[in-house]
Design an enzyme around this catalytic site. Structure first.
Site, mmCIF file in Angstrom:
data_model
loop_
_atom_site.group_PDB
_atom_site.id
_atom_site.type_symbol
_atom_site.label_atom_id
_atom_site.label_comp_id
_atom_site.label_asym_id
_atom_site.label_seq_id
_atom_site.Cartn_x
_atom_site.Cartn_y
_atom_site.Cartn_z
ATOM 1 N N SER A 1 -11.237 -0.681 -0.705
ATOM 2 C CA SER A 1 -9.969 -0.656 0.036
ATOM 3 C C SER A 1 -10.186 -0.943 1.510
ATOM 4 C CB SER A 1 -9.303 0.717 -0.093
ATOM 5 O OG SER A 1 -8.661 0.862 -1.323
ATOM 6 N N ASP B 1 0.849 -1.196 0.000
ATOM 7 C CA ASP B 1 0.000 0.000 0.000
ATOM 8 C C ASP B 1 0.886 1.247 0.000
ATOM 9 O OD1 ASP B 1 -2.281 1.862 0.694
ATOM 10 O OD2 ASP B 1 -3.314 -0.033 0.962
ATOM 11 N N HIS C 1 -3.781 6.143 3.394
ATOM 12 C CA HIS C 1 -4.467 4.944 2.898
ATOM 13 C C HIS C 1 -3.864 3.672 3.477
ATOM 14 C CE1 HIS C 1 -5.851 1.946 -0.116
ATOM 15 N NE2 HIS C 1 -6.870 2.768 -0.312
#
Length: 774
Positions: free
Chosen positions: A562, A153, A222
């Site tokens: 996600s 990620d 994220h």
């Protein structure tokens, strides 16, 4: 003198032409991954083995470019551990020549992949009122103790309390990884965060401005959010500006975590992603979580070896590492699901029973429901003038940019003291639209969905009183505004609402099947919470953020597949801890066959617009972790099973021999692709009749299982045999499913049914999807 000047001019022109030509030659180059298959050695290979592999890559490329030095200069990754290949910066002609080399399986140009951007665990019955339930998978799975989850990620914010190692035992000796940052503000390892590496060589070649620093630290949030969802520690009193207050925790809070930063500024480059996969497998990860993917499905299955996640996950699976991926955010349209390889678990996004509603009151006393994470009181006893953003465009901005409330595009003289209606979408983040309104003197914002957005709305922590409304409500708002010369409204503070009925439902943004790439496998596999999820976040402050929004919180609420993916990654880690001898396919089967297809009212799960959802939206259903630890029976697939499937797709023995280090040969007559031993059944093109085969493995006590089924509409379906008797654990039994079309009921497209095997205690459910053509 004139001759000398002319000579100088000619020389200058030649130099400029040379410079231009040199630039063009450079521009012709791009990043390619040259894929050769798998290495014959395993995880125990020595440094000498790796060095020999790298040397062979130099020699192979040198045979085309002419010198070993030129080859060394071109190669920026040598995959020398479990994936055999290299990434190099090449001219197209060289890449074409490499593709023709007999030792090369495929050559893929680098592509960019996009990131698919507390209450959820209780909603899935793992806890109640903050207490772990007796039959919770947390108890069976020891909270994921010593399982290692790797997250590919955007990095990690290591200071978050979610990654504290307080009270944890020493790092497992089998772990080979570590933290490689050398930057002053890099990422340090501890007993919780046991690995942190970054890969950006491909990104530096293609998008150098995207790489802010050479470190594993998360500047976007994220990666921190997804990893803490999968394996964050218990953190009490976590919230976002007072919303969703409670104890934050991941699915496997005692699992170890390792970070592989392969995404930069929202994008992830092919060669970097493959390097991340190879490192995670070599270092000793048990589960790999991937919350990104290509923008659109692959053209067809023959492109499998041209896609980084598909390729990297295959090598991980061969080595016994489970890979969980997000399905993409291109819903609600069909054939949008990505990461659809049968060796990964593909996750859709569903809602939980928590909402953040507010209310818009119009001047005609009409009321409409919105959603927000902003609780400022807009003087509830007063109405404010309402203006459409398109009517307040500054001369230097187009109406389109003003409608989207782009930065600096609203006229303060027209906006001051008013509520501004902005349109959702465009390239402007939703919170930034509110900043534009606030900076122009507006007192509030209504963010209106367009027709493509439908009724899918998301809560955001706005900087002023603001709300998002559905498309239906937006139409009503526009009608009201056009009916009066002085439109007015008020926005109430939002609140947290629990126990929302008809939950879960499938998020409109969640990508749908069928998979055009691989219609023989139902994707997504399962759905999991992915809407308004609270988890850890970065506290990194960039110069642009300081100018825009100075607020900071250790936790953030985000939505996307996600966010759904790491929920299943955490559950997979719990299964790994509870059932360490299970293969990745067995763990996926347990999660799929125990999933639920009903909401909290006992009715079939629905789309967010109220329509009944289908397996193309949720796969086998919404994940139910507690049942997965004891599924009774599972559908297992070995690496050879995947190889055979690839043979059925048209890959040759030569191709598969490279993948298996020469240990596999395609059968003379590969079975139908529908016979892959998957926990769901799909017949994408039924012509009259077909027989599908499956095998079930007993992972519980001896027992007798009986089949029941519901045939898809217009399809005759039978199961043979209808009774399977298992006398011991590990025993496998085969059964057949026969389907035949009813001619008078053709033309309905895909239709859905199910098969359930039960011993009275366990219910092993598989969706059946059929497209009857004639």
């Amino acid at each position: 003198m004139a001759m000398a000047c002319r000579a100088l001019l000619i020389l200058a022109a030649v130099l400029l032409l040379c410079a231009a030509e040199c630039h063009l030659v450079h521009a012709w180059k791009r990043s390619y991954v040259v894929y050769l298959g798998a290495h014959p050695y395993g995880r125990e290979a020595t440094a000498e083995d790796h060095a020999r592999a790298t040397e062979s890559h130099h020699e192979l490329l040198a045979s085309v470019v002419g010198s070993k030095q030129a080859a060394k200069d071109a190669i920026f990754y040598s995959y020398n551990k479990n994936i055999n290949g290299f990434a190099a910066y090449l001219e197209e002609e060289v890449a074409t020549q490499m593709a023709k080399h007999p030792d090369v399986l495929t050559v893929m140009p680098s592509k960019m992949m996009k990131l698919h951007t507390t209450r959820s665990w209780g909603f899935m019955d793992m806890e109640r009122d903050g207490q772990v339930l007796p039959d919770s998978i947390w108890n069976h799975g020891k909270f994921g103790q010593n399982v290692i989850i790797a997250n590919l990620d955007s990095g990690i914010w290591p200071e978050s309390n979610s990654f504290s190692d307080e009270g944890m035992a020493p790092v497992p000796k089998r772990w080979k990884g570590g933290c490689t940052d050398t930057a002053k503000y890099g990422v340090p390892c501890n007993k919780k965060l046991i690995g942190a590496k970054y890969f950006n060589k491909d990104m530096l070649l293609s998008h150098p401005a995207a790489v802010e620093h050479n470190w594993t630290r998360d500047t976007e949030g994220h990666g921190t959010h997804t990893l803490s969802t999968a394996a964050g520690r218990f953190v009490p009193r976590a919230n976002l500006f007072g919303y969703a207050n409670g104890t934050a925790k991941g699915g496997a809070p005692r699992a170890r975590v390792a970070v592989y930063k392969v995404c930069w500024n929202g994008e992830c480059a092919t060669a970097d992603v493959i390097a991340g996969f190879e490192a995670a497998v070599h270092d000793g990860a048990d589960v790999i979580s991937v919350s990104f993917g290509v923008d659109a499905p692959l053209a067809d299955a023959s492109s499998f070896f041209h896609e980084a996640v598909t390729l990297g996950s295959l090598h991980a699976t061969i080595h016994g590492v489970a890979v969980v991926c997000s399905g993409g955010n291109s819903g609600p349209f069909e054939d949008t699901v990505v990461n659809s390889a049968p060796w990964v678990t593909t996750v859709a996004a569903s809602t939980v029973d928590r909402d953040f509603p507010d209310q818009v009151t119009l001047g005609n006393n009409a009321k409409m429901r919105g959603i927000s994470l902003e609780a400022s009181d807009l003087h509830s006893n007063k109405l404010f003038p309402v203006i459409n953003a398109s009517s307040a465009a500054l001369p230097n901005c187009t109406v389109h940019h003003a409608t989207n409330c782009a930065t600096g595009c609203l006229d303060p003289a027209k906006v001051k003291g008013k509520i501004v209606v902005c349109v959702r979408g465009g390239d402007i983040p939703r919170v930034m639209k509110g900043m534009t309104v606030l900076n122009a003197g507006g007192v509030g914002m209504i963010l209106a969905n367009g027709e493509m957005d439908g009724n899918d709305i998301e809560a955001d922590p706005h900087v002023l009183p603001a709300t998002m409304i559905t498309y239906d409500e937006a139409v009503s708002l526009y009608n009201y505004m056009s009916s009066t010369s002085e439109p007015a409204a008020n926005i109430s503070p939002s609140k947290t609402e629990l126990g929302v009925k008809n939950s879960p439902s499938i998020a409109a943004f969640s990508a749908r099947g069928p998979s055009g790439t691989l219609p023989y496998v139902l994707k997504p596999d399962v759905a999991a919470p992915g809407v308004d999820i609270l988890a850890a976040f970065t506290e990194y402050v960039s110069p642009t953020e300081v100018a825009a929004d100075k607020r900071r919180s250790e936790y953030a609420i985000m939505s996307g597949t996600s966010m759904a993916c790491p929920h299943v990654s955490g559950v997979t880690a719990l299964l790994k801890a509870a059932r360490p001898d299970w293969s990745p396919a067995m763990m996926r089967s347990a999660i799929m066959t125990t999933a639920r297809t009903q909401d909290n009212t006992g009715k079939p799960m629905r789309e967010m617009d109220g329509k009944e959802a289908t397996p193309f939206a949720y796969g086998s259903g919404n994940v139910h972790p507690n049942r997965a630890v004891d599924p009774g029976l599972v559908y297992d697939i070995t690496p050879n099973g995947y190889f055979t499937f690839l043979c059925s797709l048209g890959f040759s023995t030569k191709d598969l021999s490279r993948l298996s280090s020469g240990k596999f040969t395609c059968p003379a007559k590969p079975p139908p692709m529908e016979d892959l031993n998957y926990p769901s059944i799909v017949v994408p093109a039924l012509r009259r009749r077909m027989t599908i085969r499956r095998r079930l493995k007993n992972v519980g006590r001896p027992g007798t299982y009986r089949a029941s089924w519901r045939a898809p509409f217009g399809v005759n379906m039978t199961v043979d045999p209808t009774v399977l008797i298992f006398e011991k654990a590990g025993e496998e039994k085969e059964f057949k499913v026969k389907v035949a079309s009813e001619k008078e009921k053709l033309g309905r497209g895909y239709v859905f049914g199910k098969i359930v095997w039960s011993d009275g205690t366990h219910y092993v459910r598989s969706p059946v999807v059929v497209n009857a053509l004639d």
